[in-house]
Scaffold this active site. Structure first.
Site, PDB file in Angstrom:
ATOM      1  N   ALA A  62      26.754  -1.803   9.094  1.00  0.00           N
ATOM      2  CA  ALA A  62      27.687  -1.393   8.051  1.00  0.00           C
ATOM      3  C   ALA A  62      27.272  -0.005   7.576  1.00  0.00           C
ATOM      4  O   ALA A  62      26.125   0.405   7.775  1.00  0.00           O
ATOM      5  CB  ALA A  62      27.626  -2.385   6.898  1.00  0.00           C
ATOM      6  N   GLY A 101      25.763  -5.240  10.996  1.00  0.00           N
ATOM      7  CA  GLY A 101      27.185  -5.442  11.241  1.00  0.00           C
ATOM      8  C   GLY A 101      27.581  -5.066  12.661  1.00  0.00           C
ATOM      9  O   GLY A 101      28.545  -5.620  13.217  1.00  0.00           O
TER      10      GLY A 101
END
Ligand code: 3HC
Ligand code: NAI
Length: 701
Positions: A62, A101
């Protein structure tokens, strides 16, 4: 479609390419781009979809800069649902590092292929977080609960080959052209009519988990948590993966992720993540400063530090020559290196063959002529300025022009050492921390005349050997050890005022320090501090000052090495035990000095120990010794085991509020005297303005 994500057909295979330098983080545009590309592929002639990245790595997670800001659609879990629900197989093609992520994106794909050099991992725990896009639910489903727990609570990345063995990757592809290999792999899957493998469809048999597994895991993790709450929440998520259906598990993961993102621990650890990268940048050095080549290194002195430093270079395949005073000292030095590697082999973390190849890179000599051709010398002999100057004069006469000459001194004047040579521009301090092969910090000490390319090269070589570098100017003790004086002083003063050693250390350990200052003194040897103090002329002449350290050394209680110091040590287990004799001795000394002992709160223990760190840090900033407050935080977290979950002393000070810190220091000054408590002008100024170190740093640029 966004520019950072492109989609095109290669024959019957749709290829989604992410291009968001430097690490393809999942910023909003990337999430949106992938979502749209997957949607587009559903309606075209593609039979399978490859998801790949441009640049140096697959998606590294992320975008950490987005945390703490209002969320922007699409949310990552929605992108993953789109991928997982694709009617055509989606194949992740991984190179570099698929982290956080990024790895979770690949786990939502139906297949994963990777080049052999790739690594996958879920390092969120290092940011005080947990994988928030299905990682805690999918990894246990493919790799098993135990492996998942280890991977997610350690945050350690796993190499592609091992990841394949664990079921996390389906195929390790050969060759340099990953896109072509991934397309070929996708075609094979299409031809074979391979199913849409969805990890969510796997269920874990709860009976396969031994009773008490999660309770034990929680207990073990709590022992090393040091103020972190994320490891505990990770256990809860993995437990949910076992006990709940996928969607409910994902829901639980989401809730706990949201709790962690808002936590002060995660804010502090994210601060450290960026601080660490910032510290590597030298403000006044152009980015394109040329680097000198470092292909061979010499270490002068093969003692405690020299051996560890030699290992750092051998570990990255750089040959090292160790120089000692005589054959016996050399044998001892090389022997310690061998012993250290053997311990790693015994722990199963290195093969015998790897150990031998590293040892082959470390040679020894007693003749300086043998190091005439090295590119970097690091001196680590006894802490004595005259000896160091003598050695640098010798290095000047022996080493080739352009060689970098570094000293590992803890306290000596790097400029005086540099001026013992005819090339002070090539001289600097490279201050490692003990044990040098383990501790992450490297203080790079810039002398008055150190050349730019010497500094740039030192930062680069520090990174290469796996260190986190922070720049310091020359002063007594540089950033870290200079700040330590007040911290150690107050730990000892607190004893005279009424604390036991256990009270002081446990309070600081409860805060998250790896070890309290008194136990740390016992570990390092109380004689080390004693000798260092004797060499100082700047300390106030006060019998209270470092009283207990001095008394214990004079009783030959030197710490762990003599079996007793502030504590006694069990000869078998080396466990630290409170010693009533020391507690009585402290009372006696306090009485002799006319100090009336009293109950001291944990709050006061923390303030008395940490506020001198903060105050000295402020002085270090105004004197320009450190470049930024966040560099000081990096020094303390990586060199002195200050808890990352508190963000380092300067970040911690900002959280308390500088006005509160300043007022307390003034109160201590009035109570304990100006010799010890004198607020730094910068602290005063910022406190009065209602400002913070972070704001001050932003103004400085
Ligand atoms: N978000 C934002 N910026 C990032 C980033 C990220 N995830 N990862 C790296 N960067 C930035 C760095 O701050 C640095 O910026 P700078 O040049 O301005 O200083 C730049 O990218 C390059 O980073 P490094 O200097 O660290 O480059 P390296 O090549 O040494 O290392 C790396 C590359 C191994 C990918 C390393 O950057 C890294 O470990 N990144 C973080 C990985 C991570 O923690 N991912 C998990 C994020 S949390 C998450 O994914 C939550 C999810 O579960 C929902
Ligand atoms: P040490 O006493 O363990 O080792 C010093 C070694 O230098 C000895 O093996 C000695 O034989 C050798 N030596 C002495 N004179 C020499 C010469 N002329 N040529 C070649 N070798 C010579 O000392 P230690 O602890 O390794 O410290 C070395 C330096 O590192 C000191 O400056 C110290 O302040 C610094 N330092 C020490 C740390 C620690 O925790 N021990 C941490 C950081 C820095």
């Amino acid at each position: 479609m966004s520019q950072v994500v492109s989609y095109e057909l290669h024959g019957n295979i749709g290829v989604i390419s992410v291009n968001n330098p430097p690490v393809n983080a999942l910023a909003q545009v990337v999430r949106e781009g992938i979502l749209n590309a997957v949607k587009q592929a559903q309606g075209d002639a593609s039979e399978a979809i490859v998801l790949r990245c441009e640049g140096r790595t697959f998606i590294a997670g992320a975008d950490i800069t987005e945390f703490g800001k209002p969320p922007m659609a699409p949310a990552l879990p929605d992108v993953l649902t789109e991928i997982e629900n694709s009617s055509k197989p989606v194949i992740a093609a991984i190179h570099g590092t698929a982290l956080g992520g990024g790895f979770e994106v690949s786990l939502a794909c139906h297949y994963r292929c990777a080049v052999a050099s790739a690594k996958v991992g879920l390092p969120e725990v290092n940011l005080g977080l947990l994988p928030g896009a299905g990682g805690t639910q999918r990894v246990p489903r493919v790799a098993g609960v135990k492996a998942a727990l280890d991977m997610i609570t350690s945050g350690r990345p796993i190499a592609a080959g091992k990841a394949k063995d664990m079921g996390l990757i389906d195929e390790v592809v050969a060759g340099d052209d990953l896109q072509a290999a991934a397309i070929a792999y996708a075609n094979e899957l299409v031809k074979a009519g391979a199913p849409l493998k969805r990890i969510r469809d796997i269920t874990i048999d709860p009976a396969s988990i031994e009773p008490g597994f999660f309770e034990t895991a929680r207990k073990n993790l709590a022992k090393r948590a040091r103020g972190q709450i994320a490891p505990d929440r990770i256990v809860s998520c993995i437990e949910a993966a076992v006990k709940l259906p996928m969607d409910e598990g994902l829901q639980r993961e989401r809730e706990l992720f949201s709790e962690l993102v808002k936590s002060p621990e995660s804010a502090a650890m994210r601060h450290i993540f960026f601080a660490e990268r910032q510290a590597a940048k030298i403000k006044d050095l152009p980015k394109d400063t040329p680097l000198r080549a470092i292909n061979k290194v010499a270490i002068i002195g093969g003692g405690t530090m020299g051996g560890g430093i030699a290992m750092c270079f051998a570990n990255v395949d750089i040959p090292v020559v160790m120089v000692e005073i005589n054959d016996e000292a050399l044998e001892r030095g090389l022997g310690i290196v061998r012993k250290n590697y053997s311990i790693t082999v015994k722990k199963g973390k290195m093969s015998e063959a790897q150990m031998e190849s590293r040892l082959e890179l470390i040679s020894g000599t007693t003749d300086y002529a043998d190091i005439a051709d090295v590119d970097l010398v690091i001196e680590a002999v006894f802490e004595n300025l005259d000896l160091k100057k003598e050695i640098f004069t010798k290095l000047d006469a022996t080493c080739k022009q352009g060689a970098i000459l570094a000293t590992n001194t803890s306290y000596q004047d790097v400029d005086a050492i540099a001026n013992a040579t005819s090339r002070p521009q090539d001289v600097l301090g490279l201050h490692f921390f003990s044990p040098a092969n383990v501790m992450k910090l490297l203080e790079v000490v810039r002398g008055a005349k150190t050349a730019d390319d010497v500094l740039a090269t030192s930062m680069a070589i520090g990174k290469k050997i796996g260190k986190i570098c922070a720049l310091s100017r020359v002063c007594y003790g540089f950033i870290g050890n200079r700040m330590l004086t007040g911290y150690g002083r107050e730990a000892q003063m607190l004893l005279l005022d009424g604390c036991t050693p256990t009270q002081v250390d446990s309070t600081l350990e409860g805060f998250g320090m790896a070890m309290g200052p008194l136990a740390m003194g016992d570990l390092a040897g109380l004689d080390v501090g004693y000798k260092a103090r004797q060499a100082r002329t700047d300390l106030p002449d006060d019998p209270k000052l470092f009283r207990m350290g001095t008394v214990l050394v004079e009783m030959d209680r030197l710490g762990q090495k003599t079996g007793a110091g502030y504590y006694k040590y069990d000869p078998e287990t080396r466990a630290r035990l409170a010693d009533p004799e020391v507690e009585a001795l402290i009372k006696e000394e306090a009485a002799k000095l006319g100090i009336e002992q009293r109950e001291i709160s944990e709050e006061e223990i923390l303030q008395r120990c940490f506020y001198p760190l903060i105050n000295e840090g402020a002085l270090i900033l105004e004197e320009g010794i450190a470049q930024r407050p966040s560099d000081i935080d990096v020094v303390y977290v990586y060199g002195y085991a200050f808890p990352a979950a508190k963000g380092g002393p300067m970040f911690y000070a900002d959280q308390i509020g500088l006005k509160n810190v300043y007022d307390k220091i003034c109160e201590f000054r009035d109570r304990y005297g100006e010799d010890y408590w004198q607020p730094a002008p910068l602290l005063k100024e910022l406190a009065e303005k209602g400002s913070s170190f972070a704001e001050w740093a932003a103004e400085q640029g």
